[in-house]
Design a protein around this motif. Structure first.
Motif, PDB file in Angstrom:
ATOM      1  N   THR A 137      14.163  25.114 -19.144  1.00 47.19           N
ATOM      2  CA  THR A 137      12.910  25.747 -19.591  1.00 47.19           C
ATOM      3  C   THR A 137      11.863  25.820 -18.481  1.00 47.19           C
ATOM      4  OG1 THR A 137      12.126  23.605 -20.435  1.00 47.19           O
ATOM      5  CG2 THR A 137      13.253  25.080 -21.993  1.00 47.19           C
ATOM      6  N   THR A 138      12.144  25.214 -17.307  1.00 45.23           N
ATOM      7  CA  THR A 138      11.221  25.327 -16.177  1.00 45.23           C
ATOM      8  C   THR A 138      11.583  26.502 -15.271  1.00 45.23           C
ATOM      9  OG1 THR A 138      12.496  23.858 -14.710  1.00 45.23           O
ATOM     10  CG2 THR A 138      10.906  22.825 -16.214  1.00 45.23           C
ATOM     11  N   GLU A 139      12.667  27.203 -15.587  1.00 48.80           N
ATOM     12  CA  GLU A 139      13.063  28.359 -14.778  1.00 48.80           C
ATOM     13  C   GLU A 139      11.968  29.419 -14.818  1.00 48.80           C
ATOM     14  OE1 GLU A 139      16.567  31.781 -14.599  1.00 48.80           O
ATOM     15  OE2 GLU A 139      17.028  29.817 -15.475  1.00 48.80           O
ATOM     16  N   VAL A 140      11.732  30.054 -13.674  1.00 48.25           N
ATOM     17  CA  VAL A 140      10.669  31.062 -13.572  1.00 48.25           C
ATOM     18  C   VAL A 140      11.209  32.435 -13.973  1.00 48.25           C
ATOM     19  CG1 VAL A 140       9.043  32.221 -12.029  1.00 48.25           C
ATOM     20  CG2 VAL A 140       9.518  29.777 -11.751  1.00 48.25           C
ATOM     21  N   ILE A 141      10.455  33.101 -14.835  1.00 49.63           N
ATOM     22  CA  ILE A 141      10.798  34.445 -15.292  1.00 49.63           C
ATOM     23  C   ILE A 141       9.746  35.423 -14.789  1.00 49.63           C
ATOM     24  CG2 ILE A 141      11.086  35.937 -17.306  1.00 49.63           C
ATOM     25  CD1 ILE A 141      13.353  33.967 -16.964  1.00 49.63           C
ATOM     26  N   ILE A 142      10.191  36.544 -14.245  1.00 51.99           N
ATOM     27  CA  ILE A 142       9.279  37.615 -13.850  1.00 51.99           C
ATOM     28  C   ILE A 142       9.153  38.565 -15.039  1.00 51.99           C
ATOM     29  CG2 ILE A 142       8.873  39.536 -12.261  1.00 51.99           C
ATOM     30  CD1 ILE A 142      10.624  37.993 -10.216  1.00 51.99           C
ATOM     31  N   HIS A 143       7.932  38.728 -15.517  1.00 51.63           N
ATOM     32  CA  HIS A 143       7.657  39.539 -16.704  1.00 51.63           C
ATOM     33  C   HIS A 143       6.894  40.792 -16.274  1.00 51.63           C
ATOM     34  CE1 HIS A 143       5.185  40.160 -20.593  1.00 51.63           C
ATOM     35  NE2 HIS A 143       6.370  40.720 -20.751  1.00 51.63           N
ATOM     36  N   ILE A 144       7.453  41.947 -16.589  1.00 52.37           N
ATOM     37  CA  ILE A 144       6.883  43.219 -16.134  1.00 52.37           C
ATOM     38  C   ILE A 144       6.743  44.163 -17.326  1.00 52.37           C
ATOM     39  CG2 ILE A 144       7.211  45.229 -14.624  1.00 52.37           C
ATOM     40  CD1 ILE A 144       9.048  43.347 -12.911  1.00 52.37           C
ATOM     41  N   LEU A 164      10.205  44.108 -19.197  1.00 49.76           N
ATOM     42  CA  LEU A 164      11.310  43.496 -18.469  1.00 49.76           C
ATOM     43  C   LEU A 164      11.119  41.998 -18.318  1.00 49.76           C
ATOM     44  CD1 LEU A 164      11.442  46.044 -15.521  1.00 49.76           C
ATOM     45  CD2 LEU A 164      13.197  45.817 -17.264  1.00 49.76           C
ATOM     46  N   PHE A 165      12.233  41.266 -18.411  1.00 50.63           N
ATOM     47  CA  PHE A 165      12.260  39.842 -18.108  1.00 50.63           C
ATOM     48  C   PHE A 165      13.381  39.629 -17.087  1.00 50.63           C
ATOM     49  CE2 PHE A 165      10.593  40.315 -22.360  1.00 50.63           C
ATOM     50  CZ  PHE A 165       9.517  39.438 -22.406  1.00 50.63           C
ATOM     51  N   LEU A 166      13.011  39.205 -15.864  1.00 46.41           N
ATOM     52  CA  LEU A 166      13.974  38.994 -14.793  1.00 46.41           C
ATOM     53  C   LEU A 166      14.010  37.518 -14.415  1.00 46.41           C
ATOM     54  CD1 LEU A 166      12.932  41.929 -12.406  1.00 46.41           C
ATOM     55  CD2 LEU A 166      14.647  41.979 -14.226  1.00 46.41           C
ATOM     56  N   ARG A 167      15.204  37.000 -14.190  1.00 48.64           N
ATOM     57  CA  ARG A 167      15.340  35.609 -13.744  1.00 48.64           C
ATOM     58  C   ARG A 167      15.053  35.566 -12.242  1.00 48.64           C
ATOM     59  NH1 ARG A 167      20.717  33.211 -16.545  1.00 48.64           N
ATOM     60  NH2 ARG A 167      19.723  31.265 -15.883  1.00 48.64           N
ATOM     61  N   LYS A 168      13.973  34.904 -11.857  1.00 48.30           N
ATOM     62  CA  LYS A 168      13.509  34.964 -10.474  1.00 48.30           C
ATOM     63  C   LYS A 168      14.545  34.440  -9.488  1.00 48.30           C
ATOM     64  CE  LYS A 168       9.699  33.878  -7.371  1.00 48.30           C
ATOM     65  NZ  LYS A 168       8.378  33.225  -7.202  1.00 48.30           N
ATOM     66  N   ARG A 169      15.368  33.514  -9.911  1.00 52.47           N
ATOM     67  CA  ARG A 169      16.335  32.946  -8.963  1.00 52.47           C
ATOM     68  C   ARG A 169      17.345  33.985  -8.489  1.00 52.47           C
ATOM     69  NH1 ARG A 169      21.232  30.618 -10.924  1.00 52.47           N
ATOM     70  NH2 ARG A 169      21.611  30.909 -13.160  1.00 52.47           N
ATOM     71  N   PHE A 170      17.495  35.066  -9.245  1.00 54.77           N
ATOM     72  CA  PHE A 170      18.375  36.140  -8.808  1.00 54.77           C
ATOM     73  C   PHE A 170      17.621  37.197  -8.000  1.00 54.77           C
ATOM     74  CE2 PHE A 170      20.606  34.540 -12.614  1.00 54.77           C
ATOM     75  CZ  PHE A 170      21.840  34.273 -12.054  1.00 54.77           C
ATOM     76  N   PHE A 171      16.283  37.110  -7.992  1.00 54.42           N
ATOM     77  CA  PHE A 171      15.456  38.095  -7.290  1.00 54.42           C
ATOM     78  C   PHE A 171      14.477  37.393  -6.352  1.00 54.42           C
ATOM     79  CE2 PHE A 171      16.816  39.886 -11.319  1.00 54.42           C
ATOM     80  CZ  PHE A 171      17.214  41.177 -10.976  1.00 54.42           C
ATOM     81  N   PRO A 172      14.991  36.597  -5.406  1.00 54.16           N
ATOM     82  CA  PRO A 172      14.092  35.862  -4.511  1.00 54.16           C
ATOM     83  C   PRO A 172      13.255  36.820  -3.658  1.00 54.16           C
ATOM     84  CG  PRO A 172      16.346  35.806  -3.680  1.00 54.16           C
ATOM     85  CD  PRO A 172      16.413  36.402  -5.058  1.00 54.16           C
ATOM     86  N   GLY A 173      11.989  36.509  -3.551  1.00 55.39           N
ATOM     87  CA  GLY A 173      11.119  37.345  -2.722  1.00 55.39           C
ATOM     88  C   GLY A 173      10.545  38.555  -3.423  1.00 55.39           C
ATOM     89  N   LEU A 174      10.871  38.734  -4.708  1.00 58.29           N
ATOM     90  CA  LEU A 174      10.314  39.869  -5.437  1.00 58.29           C
ATOM     91  C   LEU A 174       8.840  39.620  -5.731  1.00 58.29           C
ATOM     92  CD1 LEU A 174      10.675  42.579  -6.848  1.00 58.29           C
ATOM     93  CD2 LEU A 174      11.400  41.344  -8.909  1.00 58.29           C
ATOM     94  N   THR A 175       8.017  40.577  -5.381  1.00 55.34           N
ATOM     95  CA  THR A 175       6.577  40.501  -5.625  1.00 55.34           C
ATOM     96  C   THR A 175       6.129  41.778  -6.321  1.00 55.34           C
ATOM     97  OG1 THR A 175       6.040  41.540  -3.499  1.00 55.34           O
ATOM     98  CG2 THR A 175       6.217  39.125  -3.535  1.00 55.34           C
TER      99      THR A 175
END
Length: 259
Positions: A137-144, A164-175
């Motif tokens: 539950t501490t995993e970071v999610i990118i919400h767009i 969109l909900f993206l798992r940040k660990r699969f998208f390192p460096g996404l800003t």
């Protein structure tokens, strides 16, 4: 549709004895793509060379390649050879596979321009954890959040609302800035920038009503009908990397899928 591909045992390197030979070759080719031996838009060796590599007949290779093309791993280019699928290079094939929305008018093509309205990093909600198979539950999610404008009738009218909900660990460096810079299609962007190939997607469609905010941007009065598409996108390694909700107003379009 989303069962994991049968691959050789990591330690022994052997396939289950019950696997047909062409299935074994398919799994080996997929494994090489997963390991990056063959990258998206790379051309594979010809059938004669592949037969030597896997020590099988050309007929076995031909059947394995045919099925991998049908399943979306590979694409054949007339006179050039067989390539690992690239969503940017093969946009039309990608579009027909992953975009089931069609304009009601057959003379028009459904294509939207998109505006991002929100970008944030959040902790996953219980629902997102459930739908994406997240246990930490501490995993970071990118919400767009985004809005789509089709320009079929009114260029200022929103036709779709995208979340969109993206798992940040699969998208390192996404800003936010990097995401705003992407063009053409999201899946081509994922593949080009993060080496993530979306291979399968599970879609659930339901009838729904727009909420007050959506109705305001769409320029309609409540209650107003729409379709919500819940999509779970899986990469070539069977990781569920993206959860998406697409709310579409179907005044000038419909969903169409060939099965």
């Amino acid at each position: 549709m989303f069962e994991k591909v049968v691959l050789p045992d990591e330690k022994s390197g052997f396939f289950p004895s019950r696997s047909p030979l062409f299935e074994q070759v398919k799994a080996s080719i997929i494994k090489k793509i997963q390991q990056g031996v063959w990258h998206h838009d790379d051309v594979l060796p010809n059938e004669i060379e592949l037969a030597k590599i896997f020590n099988v007949s050309q007929g076995t290779i031909r059947r394995a390649l045919k099925e991998l093309v049908q399943e979306g791993f590979l694409v054949r280019k007339q006179g050039k050879g067989t390539y690992v699928s690239s969503y940017e290079a093969e946009f039309d094939a990608f579009y027909s596979k992953f975009v089931p929305i069609k304009a009601d008018d057959p003379a028009q093509k459904w294509k939207t321009y998109v505006r991002m309205t929100d970008y944030e990093e959040i902790a996953p909600t219980p629902r997102v954890c459930h739908l994406m198979g997240i246990t930490d539950t501490t995993e970071v999610i990118i919400h767009i959040k985004r809005q789509h404008y089709s320009q079929l009738e009114n260029k200022d009218k929103v036709d779709c609302f995208d979340e969109l909900f993206l798992r940040k660990r699969f998208f390192p460096g996404l800003t936010r800035e990097r995401f705003l810079g992407q063009k053409n299609s999201l899946y081509a962007f994922y593949q080009r920038e993060f080496d993530i190939t979306i291979l399968h997607r599970r879609d659930i469609l339901k009838a729904a009503l727009l909420n007050a905010e959506q109705a305001k941007f769409a320029g309609v009065s409540l209650p107003y009908p729409a379709i919500i598409q819940q999509s779970q996108a899986f990469d070539i390694n069977n990781n569920l990397v993206e959860l998406r909700y697409l709310t579409t107003i179907t005044d000038y379009c419909h969903y169409e899928a060939l099965r």
